[in-house]
Motif scaffolding. Structure first.
Motif, PDB file in Angstrom:
ATOM      1  N   LEU A 177       0.830  -1.212   0.000  1.00 14.20           N
ATOM      2  CA  LEU A 177       0.000   0.000   0.000  1.00 14.20           C
ATOM      3  C   LEU A 177       0.863   1.260   0.000  1.00 14.20           C
ATOM      4  N   ARG A 178       2.028   1.194   0.620  1.00 13.57           N
ATOM      5  CA  ARG A 178       2.891   2.381   0.662  1.00 13.57           C
ATOM      6  C   ARG A 178       3.291   2.802  -0.753  1.00 13.57           C
ATOM      7  N   ASN A 179       3.705   1.852  -1.585  1.00 13.51           N
ATOM      8  CA  ASN A 179       4.055   2.175  -2.964  1.00 13.51           C
ATOM      9  C   ASN A 179       2.852   2.695  -3.732  1.00 13.51           C
ATOM     10  N   LEU A 180       1.713   2.045  -3.551  1.00 12.22           N
ATOM     11  CA  LEU A 180       0.502   2.452  -4.271  1.00 12.22           C
ATOM     12  C   LEU A 180       0.020   3.824  -3.824  1.00 12.22           C
ATOM     13  N   GLU A 181       0.147   4.119  -2.544  1.00 11.98           N
ATOM     14  CA  GLU A 181      -0.271   5.429  -2.035  1.00 11.98           C
ATOM     15  C   GLU A 181       0.461   6.549  -2.764  1.00 11.98           C
ATOM     16  N   GLN A 182       1.760   6.421  -2.926  1.00 12.47           N
ATOM     17  CA  GLN A 182       2.548   7.439  -3.616  1.00 12.47           C
ATOM     18  C   GLN A 182       2.203   7.502  -5.096  1.00 12.47           C
ATOM     19  N   GLN A 183       1.943   6.355  -5.681  1.00 10.79           N
ATOM     20  CA  GLN A 183       1.661   6.284  -7.105  1.00 10.79           C
ATOM     21  C   GLN A 183       0.271   6.830  -7.456  1.00 10.79           C
ATOM     22  N   LEU A 184      -0.707   6.600  -6.576  1.00 10.67           N
ATOM     23  CA  LEU A 184      -2.103   6.891  -6.910  1.00 10.67           C
ATOM     24  C   LEU A 184      -2.620   8.224  -6.383  1.00 10.67           C
ATOM     25  N   GLU A 185      -1.876   8.867  -5.494  1.00  9.55           N
ATOM     26  CA  GLU A 185      -2.371  10.106  -4.898  1.00  9.55           C
ATOM     27  C   GLU A 185      -2.709  11.151  -5.961  1.00  9.55           C
ATOM     28  N   LYS A 186      -1.886  11.252  -6.984  1.00  8.69           N
ATOM     29  CA  LYS A 186      -2.089  12.251  -8.039  1.00  8.69           C
ATOM     30  C   LYS A 186      -3.239  11.890  -8.983  1.00  8.69           C
ATOM     31  N   HIS A 187      -3.798  10.677  -8.809  1.00 10.70           N
ATOM     32  CA  HIS A 187      -4.879  10.226  -9.681  1.00 10.70           C
ATOM     33  C   HIS A 187      -6.216  10.133  -8.939  1.00 10.70           C
ATOM     34  N   GLY A 188      -6.336  10.847  -7.827  1.00 10.59           N
ATOM     35  CA  GLY A 188      -7.619  10.927  -7.141  1.00 10.59           C
ATOM     36  C   GLY A 188      -7.869   9.849  -6.105  1.00 10.59           C
ATOM     37  N   PHE A 189      -6.804   9.279  -5.538  1.00 15.80           N
ATOM     38  CA  PHE A 189      -6.961   8.264  -4.498  1.00 15.80           C
ATOM     39  C   PHE A 189      -6.407   8.783  -3.180  1.00 15.80           C
ATOM     40  N   MET A 190      -6.867   8.189  -2.091  1.00  9.79           N
ATOM     41  CA  MET A 190      -6.473   8.662  -0.765  1.00  9.79           C
ATOM     42  C   MET A 190      -6.342   7.479   0.191  1.00  9.79           C
ATOM     43  N   ARG A 191      -5.277   7.483   0.969  1.00  7.29           N
ATOM     44  CA  ARG A 191      -5.089   6.484   2.034  1.00  7.29           C
ATOM     45  C   ARG A 191      -5.947   6.915   3.213  1.00  7.29           C
ATOM     46  N   VAL A 192      -6.859   6.055   3.660  1.00  3.82           N
ATOM     47  CA  VAL A 192      -7.769   6.407   4.745  1.00  3.82           C
ATOM     48  C   VAL A 192      -7.566   5.525   5.977  1.00  3.82           C
ATOM     49  N   HIS A 193      -6.727   4.517   5.836  1.00  2.29           N
ATOM     50  CA  HIS A 193      -6.528   3.535   6.905  1.00  2.29           C
ATOM     51  C   HIS A 193      -5.233   2.803   6.594  1.00  2.29           C
ATOM     52  N   LYS A 194      -4.605   2.196   7.580  1.00  2.31           N
ATOM     53  CA  LYS A 194      -3.357   1.470   7.311  1.00  2.31           C
ATOM     54  C   LYS A 194      -3.569   0.338   6.314  1.00  2.31           C
ATOM     55  N   SER A 195      -4.828  -0.077   6.129  1.00  8.41           N
ATOM     56  CA  SER A 195      -5.111  -1.199   5.236  1.00  8.41           C
ATOM     57  C   SER A 195      -5.946  -0.821   4.012  1.00  8.41           C
ATOM     58  N   TYR A 196      -6.266   0.470   3.845  1.00 10.62           N
ATOM     59  CA  TYR A 196      -7.170   0.838   2.755  1.00 10.62           C
ATOM     60  C   TYR A 196      -6.753   2.111   2.019  1.00 10.62           C
ATOM     61  N   ILE A 197      -6.868   2.071   0.695  1.00  8.86           N
ATOM     62  CA  ILE A 197      -6.800   3.241  -0.184  1.00  8.86           C
ATOM     63  C   ILE A 197      -8.113   3.284  -0.945  1.00  8.86           C
ATOM     64  N   VAL A 198      -8.730   4.457  -1.054  1.00  9.15           N
ATOM     65  CA  VAL A 198     -10.023   4.546  -1.730  1.00  9.15           C
ATOM     66  C   VAL A 198      -9.962   5.528  -2.896  1.00  9.15           C
ATOM     67  N   ASN A 199     -10.848   5.306  -3.855  1.00  5.70           N
ATOM     68  CA  ASN A 199     -11.051   6.231  -4.966  1.00  5.70           C
ATOM     69  C   ASN A 199     -11.981   7.339  -4.477  1.00  5.70           C
ATOM     70  N   ILE A 200     -11.486   8.557  -4.389  1.00  8.97           N
ATOM     71  CA  ILE A 200     -12.265   9.664  -3.814  1.00  8.97           C
ATOM     72  C   ILE A 200     -13.568   9.882  -4.578  1.00  8.97           C
ATOM     73  N   GLU A 201     -13.532   9.680  -5.887  1.00  5.70           N
ATOM     74  CA  GLU A 201     -14.734   9.877  -6.696  1.00  5.70           C
ATOM     75  C   GLU A 201     -15.836   8.883  -6.350  1.00  5.70           C
ATOM     76  N   ARG A 202     -15.477   7.790  -5.692  1.00  5.44           N
ATOM     77  CA  ARG A 202     -16.459   6.753  -5.359  1.00  5.44           C
ATOM     78  C   ARG A 202     -17.075   6.951  -3.978  1.00  5.44           C
ATOM     79  N   ILE A 203     -16.615   7.935  -3.233  1.00  6.75           N
ATOM     80  CA  ILE A 203     -17.159   8.184  -1.898  1.00  6.75           C
ATOM     81  C   ILE A 203     -18.521   8.863  -2.019  1.00  6.75           C
ATOM     82  N   VAL A 204     -19.542   8.264  -1.425  1.00  3.28           N
ATOM     83  CA  VAL A 204     -20.886   8.847  -1.469  1.00  3.28           C
ATOM     84  C   VAL A 204     -21.309   9.398  -0.110  1.00  3.28           C
ATOM     85  N   ALA A 205     -20.659   8.971   0.957  1.00  5.25           N
ATOM     86  CA  ALA A 205     -20.988   9.480   2.295  1.00  5.25           C
ATOM     87  C   ALA A 205     -19.876   9.099   3.261  1.00  5.25           C
TER      88      ALA A 205
END
Length: 241
Positions: A181-209
């Motif tokens: 996840l550490r590698n992916l966090e750095q790679q995906l941050e510029k593409h609209g993703f966010m680390r929200v937990h030590k075990s999860y990265i989410v697509n910000i556009e998919r957050i509904v609530a």
């Protein structure tokens, strides 16, 4: 392709065992074997090292503290007699964790992981050389099941990590890959993703609530937890965006 590796361990028998295992693989090249991290500094700074077998408990500096000082890091395999350091190794994006005494079969399992990670890295680098510039890309390459998947960012709902593996939960498929996840966090941050937990990265556009310590994503049945250390950043990004 030769995999250039070094050993850092203050115990002579441990260095001897690793050397004997390494010589059994034609594609592994042992560049050096050192009894302390300080002895290995020059090689790490001046040579291209692909893989480092690193002991944890050593007199001058622990393997964990030494690893934290490095800016140019090869793939790292911890070799130690203490199982309790496994979590710390996971946080430092260590590829594998060999508990002494380990068998040749267990060592071979580690070398297979090394091959998977390096092969994926080279394939992705070659593909990216022919791909659009980073800011215009709308996809990423993911290696899984001996294949390379071309996954569009918009199709990724969230990514869940478990030790050295991650699972991509996409709109139409689930992909399990040897990655961190550490590698992916750095790679995906510029593409609209966010680390929200030590075990999860989410697509910000998919957050509904979001409320309390949970996120609700579009087309996802489960709620994604928000880690305590991530809550302030999540709130700022979602409220102020």
């Amino acid at each position: 392709m030769k995999v250039r590796c070094i050993i850092i361990d203050d115990e002579f028998p441990a260095r001897e065992l690793l050397q004997s295992f390494i010589t059994k693989f034609a594609h592994l090249e042992l560049v050096g074997s050192f009894k302390s991290p300080l002895e290995a500094m020059a090689v790490l700074q001046n040579d291209d090292i692909d893989l480092m077998f690193l002991d944890i408990q050593m007199p001058d500096i622990t393997g964990i503290d030494f690893l934290k000082t490095l800016t140019k890091k090869p793939l790292v395999v911890f070799t130690t007699a203490y199982e309790e350091y496994a979590v710390e190794g996971y946080k430092l994006d260590v590829l594998d964790y060999l508990v002494k005494p380990f068998s040749f079969e267990r060592f071979m399992h580690t070398i297979n992981k090394v091959g998977d990670r390096l092969s994926y890295k080279h394939v992705v680098n070659d593909f990216q050389a022919l791909s659009p510039k980073e800011e215009t890309k709308n996809f990423m390459m993911v290696k899984a099941d001996h294949k390379i998947y071309r996954v569009k960012f918009k199709d990724i709902l969230y990514i869940e990590g478990l030790r050295e593996y991650v699972t991509f939960f996409c709109t139409n498929e689930k992909i399990v890959s040897l990655e961190s996840l550490r590698n992916l966090e750095q790679q995906l941050e510029k593409h609209g993703f966010m680390r929200v937990h030590k075990s999860y990265i989410v697509n910000i556009e998919r957050i509904v609530a979001f409320y309390g310590n949970q996120l609700k994503l579009d087309n996802v049945q489960k709620y994604i937890p928000i880690g305590k250390s991530f809550k302030e950043v999540v709130n700022k990004r979602l409220v102020n965006s």
